[in-house]
Motif scaffolding. Structure first.
Motif, PDB file in Angstrom:
ATOM      1  N   ASN A 129      -2.694 -82.718 -14.189  1.00 38.71           N
ATOM      2  CA  ASN A 129      -3.782 -83.303 -13.386  1.00 38.71           C
ATOM      3  C   ASN A 129      -3.412 -83.284 -11.903  1.00 38.71           C
ATOM      4  O   ASN A 129      -3.964 -84.049 -11.114  1.00 38.71           O
ATOM      5  CB  ASN A 129      -4.094 -84.730 -13.845  1.00 38.71           C
ATOM      6  N   SER A 130      -2.490 -82.400 -11.542  1.00 41.94           N
ATOM      7  CA  SER A 130      -2.028 -82.291 -10.156  1.00 41.94           C
ATOM      8  C   SER A 130      -2.384 -80.930  -9.580  1.00 41.94           C
ATOM      9  O   SER A 130      -1.912 -79.889 -10.065  1.00 41.94           O
ATOM     10  CB  SER A 130      -0.509 -82.488 -10.098  1.00 41.94           C
ATOM     11  N   VAL A 131      -3.195 -80.936  -8.537  1.00 42.42           N
ATOM     12  CA  VAL A 131      -3.520 -79.684  -7.847  1.00 42.42           C
ATOM     13  C   VAL A 131      -2.251 -79.075  -7.264  1.00 42.42           C
ATOM     14  O   VAL A 131      -2.078 -77.850  -7.277  1.00 42.42           O
ATOM     15  CB  VAL A 131      -4.555 -79.946  -6.742  1.00 42.42           C
ATOM     16  N   ARG A 132      -1.346 -79.909  -6.783  1.00 44.26           N
ATOM     17  CA  ARG A 132      -0.084 -79.415  -6.202  1.00 44.26           C
ATOM     18  C   ARG A 132       0.745 -78.671  -7.240  1.00 44.26           C
ATOM     19  O   ARG A 132       1.304 -77.603  -6.962  1.00 44.26           O
ATOM     20  CB  ARG A 132       0.713 -80.582  -5.647  1.00 44.26           C
ATOM     21  N   VAL A 133       0.842 -79.242  -8.430  1.00 49.79           N
ATOM     22  CA  VAL A 133       1.608 -78.587  -9.501  1.00 49.79           C
ATOM     23  C   VAL A 133       0.952 -77.259  -9.891  1.00 49.79           C
ATOM     24  O   VAL A 133       1.628 -76.235 -10.055  1.00 49.79           O
ATOM     25  CB  VAL A 133       1.722 -79.522 -10.724  1.00 49.79           C
ATOM     26  N   LEU A 152      -5.804 -77.144 -15.642  1.00 51.67           N
ATOM     27  CA  LEU A 152      -5.993 -78.190 -14.641  1.00 51.67           C
ATOM     28  C   LEU A 152      -7.146 -79.078 -15.106  1.00 51.67           C
ATOM     29  O   LEU A 152      -8.241 -78.591 -15.370  1.00 51.67           O
ATOM     30  CB  LEU A 152      -6.292 -77.578 -13.280  1.00 51.67           C
ATOM     31  N   THR A 153      -6.900 -80.375 -15.201  1.00 46.72           N
ATOM     32  CA  THR A 153      -7.826 -81.267 -15.892  1.00 46.72           C
ATOM     33  C   THR A 153      -9.158 -81.465 -15.192  1.00 46.72           C
ATOM     34  O   THR A 153     -10.168 -81.728 -15.835  1.00 46.72           O
ATOM     35  CB  THR A 153      -7.199 -82.657 -16.077  1.00 46.72           C
ATOM     36  N   GLY A 154      -9.183 -81.371 -13.870  1.00 41.72           N
ATOM     37  CA  GLY A 154     -10.352 -81.828 -13.140  1.00 41.72           C
ATOM     38  C   GLY A 154     -10.312 -83.340 -13.000  1.00 41.72           C
ATOM     39  O   GLY A 154      -9.461 -84.012 -13.583  1.00 41.72           O
ATOM     40  N   GLY A 155     -11.221 -83.888 -12.202  1.00 41.06           N
ATOM     41  CA  GLY A 155     -11.257 -85.325 -12.010  1.00 41.06           C
ATOM     42  C   GLY A 155     -11.352 -85.695 -10.543  1.00 41.06           C
ATOM     43  O   GLY A 155     -11.568 -84.843  -9.675  1.00 41.06           O
ATOM     44  N   VAL A 156     -11.192 -86.979 -10.262  1.00 42.77           N
ATOM     45  CA  VAL A 156     -11.276 -87.515  -8.903  1.00 42.77           C
ATOM     46  C   VAL A 156      -9.883 -87.601  -8.311  1.00 42.77           C
ATOM     47  O   VAL A 156      -8.954 -88.105  -8.957  1.00 42.77           O
ATOM     48  CB  VAL A 156     -11.932 -88.914  -8.922  1.00 42.77           C
ATOM     49  N   ARG A 157      -9.728 -87.160  -7.077  1.00 38.72           N
ATOM     50  CA  ARG A 157      -8.410 -87.060  -6.448  1.00 38.72           C
ATOM     51  C   ARG A 157      -7.953 -88.409  -5.880  1.00 38.72           C
ATOM     52  O   ARG A 157      -8.732 -89.114  -5.232  1.00 38.72           O
ATOM     53  CB  ARG A 157      -8.458 -86.028  -5.322  1.00 38.72           C
ATOM     54  N   THR A 158      -6.686 -88.767  -6.123  1.00 43.27           N
ATOM     55  CA  THR A 158      -6.105 -90.009  -5.609  1.00 43.27           C
ATOM     56  C   THR A 158      -5.306 -89.721  -4.338  1.00 43.27           C
ATOM     57  O   THR A 158      -5.062 -88.561  -3.993  1.00 43.27           O
ATOM     58  CB  THR A 158      -5.152 -90.639  -6.642  1.00 43.27           C
ATOM     59  N   PRO A 159      -4.825 -90.782  -3.621  1.00 47.71           N
ATOM     60  CA  PRO A 159      -3.971 -90.549  -2.450  1.00 47.71           C
ATOM     61  C   PRO A 159      -2.699 -89.768  -2.770  1.00 47.71           C
ATOM     62  O   PRO A 159      -2.137 -89.109  -1.895  1.00 47.71           O
ATOM     63  CB  PRO A 159      -3.645 -91.973  -1.978  1.00 47.71           C
ATOM     64  N   SER A 160      -2.226 -89.841  -4.025  1.00 44.39           N
ATOM     65  CA  SER A 160      -1.023 -89.099  -4.405  1.00 44.39           C
ATOM     66  C   SER A 160      -1.355 -87.722  -4.959  1.00 44.39           C
ATOM     67  O   SER A 160      -0.516 -87.060  -5.573  1.00 44.39           O
ATOM     68  CB  SER A 160      -0.206 -89.896  -5.421  1.00 44.39           C
ATOM     69  N   GLY A 165      -9.683 -90.228 -13.749  1.00 44.00           N
ATOM     70  CA  GLY A 165     -11.042 -90.612 -14.092  1.00 44.00           C
ATOM     71  C   GLY A 165     -11.495 -90.038 -15.423  1.00 44.00           C
ATOM     72  O   GLY A 165     -10.741 -89.345 -16.122  1.00 44.00           O
ATOM     73  N   PRO A 166     -12.750 -90.306 -15.819  1.00 41.05           N
ATOM     74  CA  PRO A 166     -13.239 -89.912 -17.147  1.00 41.05           C
ATOM     75  C   PRO A 166     -13.140 -88.419 -17.447  1.00 41.05           C
ATOM     76  O   PRO A 166     -12.848 -88.031 -18.581  1.00 41.05           O
ATOM     77  CB  PRO A 166     -14.700 -90.382 -17.131  1.00 41.05           C
ATOM     78  N   VAL A 167     -13.396 -87.583 -16.434  1.00 40.87           N
ATOM     79  CA  VAL A 167     -13.316 -86.126 -16.662  1.00 40.87           C
ATOM     80  C   VAL A 167     -11.894 -85.728 -17.034  1.00 40.87           C
ATOM     81  O   VAL A 167     -11.662 -84.995 -18.011  1.00 40.87           O
ATOM     82  CB  VAL A 167     -13.789 -85.355 -15.418  1.00 40.87           C
ATOM     83  N   ALA A 168     -10.918 -86.219 -16.272  1.00 37.20           N
ATOM     84  CA  ALA A 168      -9.512 -85.933 -16.566  1.00 37.20           C
ATOM     85  C   ALA A 168      -9.113 -86.497 -17.923  1.00 37.20           C
ATOM     86  O   ALA A 168      -8.445 -85.822 -18.724  1.00 37.20           O
ATOM     87  CB  ALA A 168      -8.616 -86.510 -15.468  1.00 37.20           C
ATOM     88  N   ASP A 169      -9.524 -87.723 -18.205  1.00 35.39           N
ATOM     89  CA  ASP A 169      -9.127 -88.381 -19.453  1.00 35.39           C
ATOM     90  C   ASP A 169      -9.644 -87.620 -20.674  1.00 35.39           C
ATOM     91  O   ASP A 169      -8.912 -87.426 -21.656  1.00 35.39           O
ATOM     92  CB  ASP A 169      -9.649 -89.822 -19.482  1.00 35.39           C
ATOM     93  N   ARG A 170     -10.904 -87.200 -20.626  1.00 30.57           N
ATOM     94  CA  ARG A 170     -11.469 -86.466 -21.768  1.00 30.57           C
ATOM     95  C   ARG A 170     -10.750 -85.143 -21.980  1.00 30.57           C
ATOM     96  O   ARG A 170     -10.468 -84.749 -23.122  1.00 30.57           O
ATOM     97  CB  ARG A 170     -12.961 -86.225 -21.558  1.00 30.57           C
ATOM     98  N   GLU A 200      -5.727 -94.059 -12.343  1.00 34.06           N
ATOM     99  CA  GLU A 200      -4.540 -93.275 -12.672  1.00 34.06           C
ATOM    100  C   GLU A 200      -3.826 -93.852 -13.886  1.00 34.06           C
ATOM    101  O   GLU A 200      -3.278 -93.109 -14.716  1.00 34.06           O
ATOM    102  CB  GLU A 200      -3.590 -93.211 -11.480  1.00 34.06           C
ATOM    103  N   ALA A 201      -3.829 -95.176 -14.020  1.00 34.81           N
ATOM    104  CA  ALA A 201      -3.212 -95.812 -15.185  1.00 34.81           C
ATOM    105  C   ALA A 201      -3.872 -95.335 -16.477  1.00 34.81           C
ATOM    106  O   ALA A 201      -3.193 -95.014 -17.458  1.00 34.81           O
ATOM    107  CB  ALA A 201      -3.314 -97.334 -15.068  1.00 34.81           C
ATOM    108  N   GLU A 202      -5.201 -95.259 -16.488  1.00 36.27           N
ATOM    109  CA  GLU A 202      -5.910 -94.829 -17.692  1.00 36.27           C
ATOM    110  C   GLU A 202      -5.618 -93.361 -17.999  1.00 36.27           C
ATOM    111  O   GLU A 202      -5.448 -92.975 -19.164  1.00 36.27           O
ATOM    112  CB  GLU A 202      -7.406 -95.045 -17.518  1.00 36.27           C
TER     113      GLU A 202
END
Length: 264
Positions: A129-133, A152-160, A165-170, A200-202
């Motif tokens: 779930n990391s664009v950098r990776v 790459l999972t997709g999802g909403v980007r965090t500061p890190s 989010g739900p897209v990444a989790d699914r 991010e915890a979820e």
């Protein structure tokens, strides 16, 4: 400890506490320069202040109690912290990966360092779930390195720079992988693994649920840090790969809760 040494420690800690109250937070590398003492001395001071309830430790320093559990540094800010430790951890963790394995790498600067080590391993399938990776493996393949299949999972980007989010989790819950290499904001015997970011915890919980085995990759400064949201007990970790800066007593405590702790 002599009376003079105790007085110096008290003076240092008073100065550190004043800086935290004035600025909202301090970094270890700044304090070592300002106070002209070692990294370990500052960390002991921060440990003492944290035990007294005066500050809360975060990765690379300390912040005011009220700010600690929601403080999330950006990727660039974190990437310069404990750089040699992260590189040593990455080299040690890479030894756990066999050619052809299906693995997952969560977001974070230590997993980013690990990705660079893994570009030499053949036929990997990498869920991240990391664009950098993801970029690390793409650039390696363009340079003629071994081909890896990257999901790459997709999802909403965090500061890190993690996608959550739900897209990444699914996406993560629909997959299964042999090893998960997981970063974390904080590690605590009481609170387990934690992060300031609720989404991010979820997503990290989804990663753990889909992994046959979880390998925690985190340097020793994460020990004793607690974020807003706990996402795993330490018993859910199969291996913790950390650096030799972890004190022996803390390493022993971690082994009782995790089972296997590798010091890079």
């Amino acid at each position: 400890m002599s009376d003079n040494a105790q007085l110096l420690a008290e003076q240092r800690r008073a100065l550190i506490l004043d800086e935290v109250r004035r600025r909202g937070g301090v970094r270890v590398n700044e304090l070592t320069r300002q106070l002209n003492v070692s990294d370990m001395t500052i960390r002991r001071d921060l440990d003492a202040l944290a035990r007294a309830g005066s500050v809360e430790k975060v990765h690379g320093g300390a912040v005011r109690i009220e700010a600690a559990r929601t403080h999330e540094p950006g990727f660039e800010a974190k990437s310069s912290l404990e750089l040699s430790a992260k590189e040593a951890i990455a080299r040690e963790a890479a030894r756990l990966v066999a050619p052809g394995a299906a693995i997952a790498l969560s977001g974070g600067t230590t997993t980013y360092a690990l990705a660079r080590e893994l570009t030499h391993v053949d036929r990997l399938t990498v869920v991240t779930n990391s664009v950098r990776v993801s970029d690390v493996f793409e650039q390696a393949q363009r340079a003629g390195g071994p081909a890896a299949t990257v999901v790459l999972t997709g999802g909403v980007r965090t500061p890190s720079d993690a996608l959550v989010g739900p897209v990444a989790d699914r996406a993560i819950r629909s997959l299964r992988f042999d090893l998960l290499f997981l970063g974390t904001h904080g590690i605590s015997p009481e609170a387990g693994l934690s992060t300031p970011n609720l989404a991010e915890a979820e997503t990290d919980r989804a990663f753990i649920a889909s992994a046959r085995r979880t390998v925690l990759v985190a340097d020793h400064t994460k020990w004793g840090t607690v974020g807003l949201s706990t996402f795993a007990d330490l018993s859910e970790v199969g291996i913790w790969v950390t650096d030799s800066g972890l004190p022996a007593a803390d390493a022993e405590t971690a082994r009782e809760l995790i089972g296997e702790v590798l010091l890079a």
